[in-house]
Design an enzyme around this catalytic site. Structure first.
Site, PDB file in Angstrom:
ATOM      1  N   ARG A  43       0.856  -1.190   0.000  1.00  0.00           N
ATOM      2  CA  ARG A  43       0.000   0.000   0.000  1.00  0.00           C
ATOM      3  C   ARG A  43       0.889   1.235   0.000  1.00  0.00           C
ATOM      4  O   ARG A  43       2.100   1.137   0.109  1.00  0.00           O
ATOM      5  CB  ARG A  43      -0.995   0.002   1.177  1.00  0.00           C
ATOM      6  CG  ARG A  43      -0.540  -0.605   2.431  1.00  0.00           C
ATOM      7  CD  ARG A  43       0.057   0.241   3.549  1.00  0.00           C
ATOM      8  NE  ARG A  43      -0.131   1.633   3.501  1.00  0.00           N
ATOM      9  CZ  ARG A  43       0.848   2.510   3.599  1.00  0.00           C
ATOM     10  NH1 ARG A  43       2.115   2.115   3.743  1.00  0.00           N
ATOM     11  NH2 ARG A  43       0.610   3.804   3.558  1.00  0.00           N
ATOM     12  N   GLY A  44       0.215   2.393  -0.141  1.00  0.00           N
ATOM     13  CA  GLY A  44       0.957   3.624  -0.335  1.00  0.00           C
ATOM     14  C   GLY A  44       1.101   3.837  -1.835  1.00  0.00           C
ATOM     15  O   GLY A  44       1.495   2.918  -2.566  1.00  0.00           O
ATOM     16  N   ALA A  45       0.759   5.058  -2.287  1.00  0.00           N
ATOM     17  CA  ALA A  45       0.626   5.289  -3.729  1.00  0.00           C
ATOM     18  C   ALA A  45       1.866   4.885  -4.550  1.00  0.00           C
ATOM     19  O   ALA A  45       1.746   4.111  -5.511  1.00  0.00           O
ATOM     20  CB  ALA A  45       0.251   6.753  -3.970  1.00  0.00           C
ATOM     21  N   ASP A  86      -2.179  10.727  -2.664  1.00  0.00           N
ATOM     22  CA  ASP A  86      -2.558   9.635  -3.571  1.00  0.00           C
ATOM     23  C   ASP A  86      -2.938  10.138  -4.945  1.00  0.00           C
ATOM     24  O   ASP A  86      -2.878   9.398  -5.924  1.00  0.00           O
ATOM     25  CB  ASP A  86      -3.717   8.833  -2.970  1.00  0.00           C
ATOM     26  CG  ASP A  86      -3.206   7.958  -1.844  1.00  0.00           C
ATOM     27  OD1 ASP A  86      -3.052   8.475  -0.723  1.00  0.00           O
ATOM     28  OD2 ASP A  86      -2.911   6.778  -2.095  1.00  0.00           O
ATOM     29  N   ARG A 133      -7.746  -0.911  -6.676  1.00  0.00           N
ATOM     30  CA  ARG A 133      -8.021   0.220  -5.775  1.00  0.00           C
ATOM     31  C   ARG A 133      -8.192   1.475  -6.651  1.00  0.00           C
ATOM     32  O   ARG A 133      -7.454   1.649  -7.620  1.00  0.00           O
ATOM     33  CB  ARG A 133      -6.882   0.467  -4.771  1.00  0.00           C
ATOM     34  CG  ARG A 133      -6.806  -0.568  -3.660  1.00  0.00           C
ATOM     35  CD  ARG A 133      -5.821  -0.150  -2.569  1.00  0.00           C
ATOM     36  NE  ARG A 133      -6.409   0.759  -1.595  1.00  0.00           N
ATOM     37  CZ  ARG A 133      -5.699   1.362  -0.627  1.00  0.00           C
ATOM     38  NH1 ARG A 133      -4.396   1.176  -0.545  1.00  0.00           N
ATOM     39  NH2 ARG A 133      -6.300   2.150   0.235  1.00  0.00           N
ATOM     40  N   GLN A 177      -2.301   3.063   9.984  1.00  0.00           N
ATOM     41  CA  GLN A 177      -1.023   3.114   9.254  1.00  0.00           C
ATOM     42  C   GLN A 177       0.013   3.945  10.008  1.00  0.00           C
ATOM     43  O   GLN A 177       1.217   3.701   9.912  1.00  0.00           O
ATOM     44  CB  GLN A 177      -1.217   3.690   7.844  1.00  0.00           C
ATOM     45  CG  GLN A 177      -1.928   2.770   6.874  1.00  0.00           C
ATOM     46  CD  GLN A 177      -3.425   2.997   6.852  1.00  0.00           C
ATOM     47  OE1 GLN A 177      -4.000   3.452   7.835  1.00  0.00           O
ATOM     48  NE2 GLN A 177      -4.070   2.671   5.748  1.00  0.00           N
ATOM     49  N   ASN A 198      -5.608  12.277   0.055  1.00  0.00           N
ATOM     50  CA  ASN A 198      -4.686  11.483   0.877  1.00  0.00           C
ATOM     51  C   ASN A 198      -5.524  10.760   1.921  1.00  0.00           C
ATOM     52  O   ASN A 198      -6.754  10.921   1.988  1.00  0.00           O
ATOM     53  CB  ASN A 198      -3.623  12.381   1.519  1.00  0.00           C
ATOM     54  CG  ASN A 198      -2.489  11.582   2.150  1.00  0.00           C
ATOM     55  OD1 ASN A 198      -1.918  10.694   1.515  1.00  0.00           O
ATOM     56  ND2 ASN A 198      -2.165  11.846   3.401  1.00  0.00           N
ATOM     57  N   LYS A 199      -4.869   9.974   2.747  1.00  0.00           N
ATOM     58  CA  LYS A 199      -5.552   9.156   3.753  1.00  0.00           C
ATOM     59  C   LYS A 199      -6.604   9.941   4.524  1.00  0.00           C
ATOM     60  O   LYS A 199      -6.396  11.102   4.876  1.00  0.00           O
ATOM     61  CB  LYS A 199      -4.492   8.597   4.711  1.00  0.00           C
ATOM     62  CG  LYS A 199      -4.994   7.733   5.829  1.00  0.00           C
ATOM     63  CD  LYS A 199      -5.905   6.610   5.400  1.00  0.00           C
ATOM     64  CE  LYS A 199      -5.312   5.714   4.345  1.00  0.00           C
ATOM     65  NZ  LYS A 199      -6.326   4.817   3.712  1.00  0.00           N
TER      66      LYS A 199
HETATM   67  O1  MRU Z   1      -4.729   3.227   2.207  1.00  0.00           O
HETATM   68  P1  MRU Z   1      -3.247   3.444   2.100  1.00  0.00           P
HETATM   69  O2  MRU Z   1      -2.500   2.954   3.298  1.00  0.00           O
HETATM   70  O3  MRU Z   1      -2.686   2.940   0.805  1.00  0.00           O
HETATM   71  O4  MRU Z   1      -3.103   5.028   2.085  1.00  0.00           O
HETATM   72  C1  MRU Z   1      -1.829   5.577   1.901  1.00  0.00           C
HETATM   73  C2  MRU Z   1      -1.799   7.049   1.978  1.00  0.00           C
HETATM   74  O5  MRU Z   1      -2.790   7.715   2.094  1.00  0.00           O
HETATM   75  C3  MRU Z   1      -0.449   7.680   1.825  1.00  0.00           C
HETATM   76  O6  MRU Z   1      -0.345   8.855   2.554  1.00  0.00           O
HETATM   77  C4  MRU Z   1      -0.217   8.002   0.332  1.00  0.00           C
HETATM   78  O7  MRU Z   1      -0.441   6.865  -0.450  1.00  0.00           O
HETATM   79  C5  MRU Z   1       1.133   8.513   0.076  1.00  0.00           C
HETATM   80  S1  MRU Z   1       2.375   7.269   0.264  1.00  0.00           S
HETATM   81  C6  MRU Z   1       3.877   7.959  -0.049  1.00  0.00           C
END
Ligand code: MRU
Length: 347
Positions: free
Chosen positions: A48-50, A239, A91, A198, A249-250
């Site tokens: 996970r994470g963009a 994201d 996703r 997270q 973002n999250k």
């Molecule tokens: O649902 P996730 O854990 O994939 O969400 C991740 C985030 O929101 C991060 O802040 C974003 O992807 C940036 S990662 C460098």
């Protein structure tokens, strides 16, 4: 961390990832080889994470391409597109997923006059390049962000935009890692980041492992923390960034941004250029993932913490309005308002 977030084993034709759903209690490595496993790993947030999703998708579509039995380009690309569409549906919010898959598709197209085996070779090179570029981009984001920070700063971050969300360094955390190497003595504050934690499970874990001064707080404590004067800047990941600078973002990020504005604290969004999506005019058009109610009602508790059958609102992301963002820090430069990302070619 002795392991890479996402690694390609080209001999075994597998991708190795750290299963992020098991951290911090267990470092479990997963080796994945089928398209169903690739889809599920993204869907379940094992990876996970963009940016990490983008790198993983590039490796995944390459391995899918290795398995395509076609004699010419038309047969090959028809199968490739089926795999691409399936992976892309895992996703919706992080644009890095479709960005990486489209980039791989473009490479296949560029080699369309060559034998299928040469197309597959070119796809492997491109996937490895995406991985290398991500690490370089994160380091450059860190260098750029560091120019805005002073030694001794208190830094607040939300979710995990760290090493675990990228190939290395993270985006929001890159300046923290570089500052740590250079004696900046930052005090890092991580929001726990409900509902999937997270911040608690991943950011606090990786930054503490790197020897940083890390404090964890519940999401609803960020206002009290800012009021106490301990926070000099907020750094978050992203994201998807729309053409007008609105940023997904999250979930909870926009709340932090509103608080930062109230307390006159700079709010910085960090991300690679690949996270900017000029095709989306504003945040209103960014697709927001909705997730299962159980993440809110049951997860992490020994028994359910909400009345059975209660209606649940559980979006995985929110949009921070561009007016709340002090700067968007990328690998190429720092963007200040007014934001206008017309196309990648002109940014
Ligand atoms: O649902 P996730 O854990 O994939 O969400 C991740 C985030 O929101 C991060 O802040 C974003 O992807 C940036 S990662 C460098």
């Amino acid at each position: 961390m002795p392991y890479e977030t996402v690694a390609l084993d080209d001999v075994a034709k597998e991708i190795e990832i750290i299963d992020q759903t098991k951290l911090p209690g267990e470092i479990r490595l997963l080796r994945l080889s089928s398209i169903e496993e690739f889809y599920t790993a993204i869907y379940l947030l094992q990876v996970r994470g963009a940016p990490a999703i983008g790198v993983f998708a590039a490796f995944a579509i390459y391995l899918c391409a290795c398995g395509i039995k076609a004699v010419d380009y038309d047969g090959f690309i028809a199968e490739f597109d089926k795999c691409k569409d399936y992976l892309n549906s895992s996703r919706p919010t992080a644009v890095n997923l479709s960005w990486a898959l489209n980039r791989m598709r473009d490479v296949a197209q560029q080699h369309s006059k060559e034998p299928v085996s040469s197309i597959v070779d070119a796809l492997k090179e491109e996937a490895l390049l995406i991985r290398r570029e991500d690490e370089d981009a994160c380091r450059a984001i860190g260098e750029n962000a560091l120019t805005l920070l002073k030694p001794g700063y208190g830094l607040l971050t939300h979710c995990n935009a760290g090493s675990l969300a990228t190939s290395k360094y993270g985006t929001a955390t890159a300046a923290m890692y570089l500052g740590n190497e250079r004696g900046y003595d930052f005090h890092i504050y991580c929001d726990e980041t409900r509902p999937l934690l997270q911040g608690a499970r991943l950011t606090a874990f990786e930054l503490a492992n790197a020897g940083m001064d890390v404090t964890l707080q519940c999401d609803n404590m960020a206002g009290a923390l800012m009021a106490s004067g301990k926070i000099n800047a907020v750094l978050v990941g992203c994201d998807r960034v729309a053409a007008n600078g609105d940023t997904a973002n999250k979930i909870g990020t926009s709340v932090v941004a509103i608080l930062a504005k109230h307390y006159n604290i700079p709010f910085y969004v960090c991300g690679p250029m690949s996270t900017i999506d000029p095709s989306i005019a504003s945040g209103a058009d960014i697709p927001i993932e909705q997730r299962k109610p159980e993440e809110v009602t049951d997860m992490w508790y020994t028994h359910p913490m909400a009345p059975k059958g209660v209606k649940v609102f559980n979006p995985a992301f929110d949009v921070t309005d561009h007016s709340l963002i002090t700067a968007i820090i990328t690998e190429t430069r720092i963007f200040y308002p007014p934001y206008f990302f017309e196309s990648h070619a002109t940014i």
